[in-house]
Motif scaffolding. Structure first.
Motif, mmCIF file in Angstrom:
data_model
loop_
_atom_site.group_PDB
_atom_site.id
_atom_site.type_symbol
_atom_site.label_atom_id
_atom_site.label_comp_id
_atom_site.label_asym_id
_atom_site.label_seq_id
_atom_site.Cartn_x
_atom_site.Cartn_y
_atom_site.Cartn_z
ATOM 1 N N ASN A 46 38.181 36.681 36.197
ATOM 2 C CA ASN A 46 39.593 35.847 36.492
ATOM 3 C C ASN A 46 39.650 35.823 34.247
ATOM 4 O OD1 ASN A 46 41.934 34.450 36.158
ATOM 5 N ND2 ASN A 46 41.625 33.202 37.763
ATOM 6 N N LEU A 47 40.555 37.159 34.079
ATOM 7 C CA LEU A 47 40.589 37.295 33.305
ATOM 8 C C LEU A 47 41.763 36.722 32.465
ATOM 9 C CD1 LEU A 47 38.805 40.305 32.259
ATOM 10 C CD2 LEU A 47 37.784 38.115 32.132
ATOM 11 N N GLU A 71 36.659 42.025 41.488
ATOM 12 C CA GLU A 71 37.996 41.991 41.702
ATOM 13 C C GLU A 71 38.791 41.244 40.319
ATOM 14 O OE1 GLU A 71 40.408 37.975 43.917
ATOM 15 O OE2 GLU A 71 39.524 39.527 44.978
ATOM 16 N N ALA A 72 39.506 42.255 39.497
ATOM 17 C CA ALA A 72 40.181 41.423 38.598
ATOM 18 C C ALA A 72 41.816 41.641 38.189
ATOM 19 C CB ALA A 72 40.337 43.457 38.304
ATOM 20 N N HIS A 73 41.614 40.254 38.384
ATOM 21 C CA HIS A 73 42.516 39.667 38.117
ATOM 22 C C HIS A 73 42.695 39.309 36.270
ATOM 23 C CE1 HIS A 73 45.311 35.343 37.993
ATOM 24 N NE2 HIS A 73 46.271 36.476 38.247
ATOM 25 N N ILE A 74 43.602 40.311 35.564
ATOM 26 C CA ILE A 74 44.394 40.805 34.805
ATOM 27 C C ILE A 74 45.730 41.057 34.500
ATOM 28 C CG2 ILE A 74 42.856 42.735 34.194
ATOM 29 C CD1 ILE A 74 42.474 41.714 31.853
ATOM 30 N N GLN A 75 46.427 40.357 33.132
ATOM 31 C CA GLN A 75 47.289 41.223 32.870
ATOM 32 C C GLN A 75 47.664 42.712 32.852
ATOM 33 O OE1 GLN A 75 46.313 38.920 30.641
ATOM 34 N NE2 GLN A 75 47.609 37.097 30.802
ATOM 35 N N ALA A 76 49.052 43.887 33.736
ATOM 36 C CA ALA A 76 48.269 44.984 33.294
ATOM 37 C C ALA A 76 48.617 45.830 32.211
ATOM 38 C CB ALA A 76 50.340 45.565 33.946
ATOM 39 N N ALA A 77 49.774 45.451 30.791
ATOM 40 C CA ALA A 77 48.724 45.875 29.609
ATOM 41 C C ALA A 77 47.249 45.418 28.917
ATOM 42 C CB ALA A 77 49.846 45.077 28.919
ATOM 43 N N ARG A 78 47.199 44.434 30.140
ATOM 44 C CA ARG A 78 45.285 44.555 29.529
ATOM 45 C C ARG A 78 44.405 45.901 30.317
ATOM 46 N NH1 ARG A 78 43.704 38.530 29.710
ATOM 47 N NH2 ARG A 78 41.645 39.888 28.041
ATOM 48 N N LEU A 79 44.907 45.992 31.119
ATOM 49 C CA LEU A 79 44.183 46.920 32.229
ATOM 50 C C LEU A 79 43.245 47.762 31.514
ATOM 51 C CD1 LEU A 79 46.450 47.097 35.107
ATOM 52 C CD2 LEU A 79 43.869 46.004 35.592
ATOM 53 N N PRO A 80 43.709 48.723 30.726
ATOM 54 C CA PRO A 80 43.120 49.600 29.743
ATOM 55 C C PRO A 80 41.894 49.510 29.283
ATOM 56 C CG PRO A 80 45.524 50.200 29.555
ATOM 57 C CD PRO A 80 45.517 48.474 30.842
ATOM 58 N N VAL A 88 42.472 45.595 41.828
ATOM 59 C CA VAL A 88 43.702 44.557 41.337
ATOM 60 C C VAL A 88 44.221 43.529 42.135
ATOM 61 C CG1 VAL A 88 45.497 45.081 39.913
ATOM 62 C CG2 VAL A 88 43.251 46.937 39.615
ATOM 63 N N ASP A 89 44.293 42.282 41.650
ATOM 64 C CA ASP A 89 44.867 41.363 41.874
ATOM 65 C C ASP A 89 46.735 41.317 41.420
ATOM 66 O OD1 ASP A 89 43.215 40.092 42.911
ATOM 67 O OD2 ASP A 89 43.074 38.204 42.086
ATOM 68 N N HIS A 90 47.504 41.243 42.609
ATOM 69 C CA HIS A 90 48.720 40.448 42.593
ATOM 70 C C HIS A 90 49.702 42.157 41.459
ATOM 71 C CE1 HIS A 90 46.909 36.884 43.314
ATOM 72 N NE2 HIS A 90 46.582 36.367 42.483
ATOM 73 N N PHE A 91 50.037 43.113 42.138
ATOM 74 C CA PHE A 91 50.419 43.703 41.556
ATOM 75 C C PHE A 91 49.874 44.289 41.182
ATOM 76 C CE2 PHE A 91 53.283 41.984 45.438
ATOM 77 C CZ PHE A 91 54.121 43.391 45.967
ATOM 78 N N GLY A 92 48.783 44.138 40.268
ATOM 79 C CA GLY A 92 48.431 44.534 39.171
ATOM 80 C C GLY A 92 49.014 43.153 37.838
ATOM 81 N N ARG A 93 49.362 42.574 37.693
ATOM 82 C CA ARG A 93 50.437 41.442 37.196
ATOM 83 C C ARG A 93 51.258 41.874 36.188
ATOM 84 N NH1 ARG A 93 48.638 35.996 36.493
ATOM 85 N NH2 ARG A 93 50.252 36.357 35.967
ATOM 86 N N PRO A 94 52.223 42.788 36.421
ATOM 87 C CA PRO A 94 53.279 43.229 35.428
ATOM 88 C C PRO A 94 53.879 42.297 34.491
ATOM 89 C CG PRO A 94 53.678 44.108 38.095
ATOM 90 C CD PRO A 94 52.848 43.369 37.907
ATOM 91 N N ASP A 95 54.464 43.006 33.694
ATOM 92 C CA ASP A 95 54.936 42.311 33.250
ATOM 93 C C ASP A 95 56.542 41.423 33.024
ATOM 94 O OD1 ASP A 95 57.126 40.949 30.793
ATOM 95 O OD2 ASP A 95 55.476 41.734 28.778
ATOM 96 N N PRO A 96 56.771 40.577 33.420
ATOM 97 C CA PRO A 96 58.180 40.123 34.165
ATOM 98 C C PRO A 96 59.289 40.711 34.311
ATOM 99 C CG PRO A 96 56.707 38.001 33.747
ATOM 100 C CD PRO A 96 55.747 39.034 33.229
ATOM 101 N N ALA A 97 59.284 40.692 32.256
ATOM 102 C CA ALA A 97 60.429 41.377 31.651
ATOM 103 C C ALA A 97 60.647 43.089 31.870
ATOM 104 C CB ALA A 97 60.391 40.817 30.180
#
Length: 276
Positions: free
Chosen positions: A105-106, A134-143, A158-167
């Protein structure tokens, strides 16, 4: 919502007030999320199995989750939180209790140096045990994270749809990157906790748009659903019935839904004696 037969909720947490909390936590719960309450929710929604994920505020002290797994060994599996100092005997003990993965969980934390001797040892043991990461991290940081895990031979969820930016939603370059990782054959994605990515009013529509693209890339064979109960930090915006209804809004095809609810998680979490 679930079909007759097995169906798995792949993401929930159990805890109680008064447990030792990690100093680095972002959140302190003022309520209990008991195993009895969780099992009652599974029962009332027709779900046969559940996966308990160690909450971040308990750190690497997995004892409470471990006790819950031991209380329901046929029905539950677990995902632990460990670090580079976790000993092999402890990892094997957790595996014996029903743990099938380890969580990074990052959110709010840097990506650790997974090439360090400690992390490589832990990841190699996880691979030997048949665990996923299991990776919990914002999509922008997946790389920053996925290439290192895949280089170590890990299976990744990858957790929660990959945590894309809400905007940005599905236009997030990090989400586009996640779609491309389907080609690895070693990445799965959880359709869960849409309220961590979008406003509550948009969870059905935005989740549906993201799920459609994930289905295109991954197929239902590497997608799973999770309730994220008890919806920590978002209890005002979510409930178990809402989580169930969102899946109905995201996935129309009954064959795909059966794969997401049963076939895929039964295999990944190695539930014994169940035929998808």
């Amino acid at each position: 919502m679930p079909p007759f037969g097995p169906a798995v909720d792949t993401h929930a947490h159990v805890f109680r007030q008064g447990l030792p909390l990690t100093a680095a936590r972002r959140y302190t719960p003022d309520y209990d999320a008991s195993l009895a309450d969780y099992l009652a929710l599974l029962d009332s929604h027709g779900l046969s199995h559940g996966v308990l994920v160690q909450p971040s505020f308990l750190g690497t002290d997995n004892r409470y989750m471990e006790q819950a797994l031991q209380a329901e060994p046929q029905r539950l599996r677990g995902v632990a939180v460990v670090d580079e100092q976790t000993r092999e005997d402890e990892l094997r003990r957790l595996a014996g209790a029903g743990v099938m993965g380890m969580r990074l969980n990052l959110i709010g934390l840097p990506v650790p140096d997974l090439s360090s001797p400690g992390w490589r040892r832990v990841l190699q043991t996880a691979n030997t045990l048949g665990w996923h990461v299991e990776a919990h991290i914002q999509a922008a940081r997946l790389p920053e994270l996925l290439p290192a895990l895949l280089a170590e031979g890990c299976q990744v969820v990858v957790d929660h749809f990959g945590r894309p930016d809400p905007a940005l939603g599905t236009a997030d370059p990090g989400f586009r990157y996640l779609l491309r990782q389907a080609d690895s054959g070693r990445v799965w994605v959880k359709l869960s906790a849409p309220y961590r990515n979008w406003n509550a009013d948009d969870c059905a529509s935005q989740g549906r748009a993201a799920a459609a693209q994930l289905l295109d890339a991954y197929t239902a064979d590497r997608l799973m659903w999770g309730s994220d109960w008890p919806h920590t930090e978002h209890r005002h915006a979510a409930s178990y019935p809402a989580a169930v209804q969102w899946l109905d809004a995201w996935i129309d095809d009954p064959v795909q839904r059966h794969a997401i609810l049963a076939d895929t998680p039964l295999r990944l979490f190695q539930f014994q004696g169940e035929t998808p």
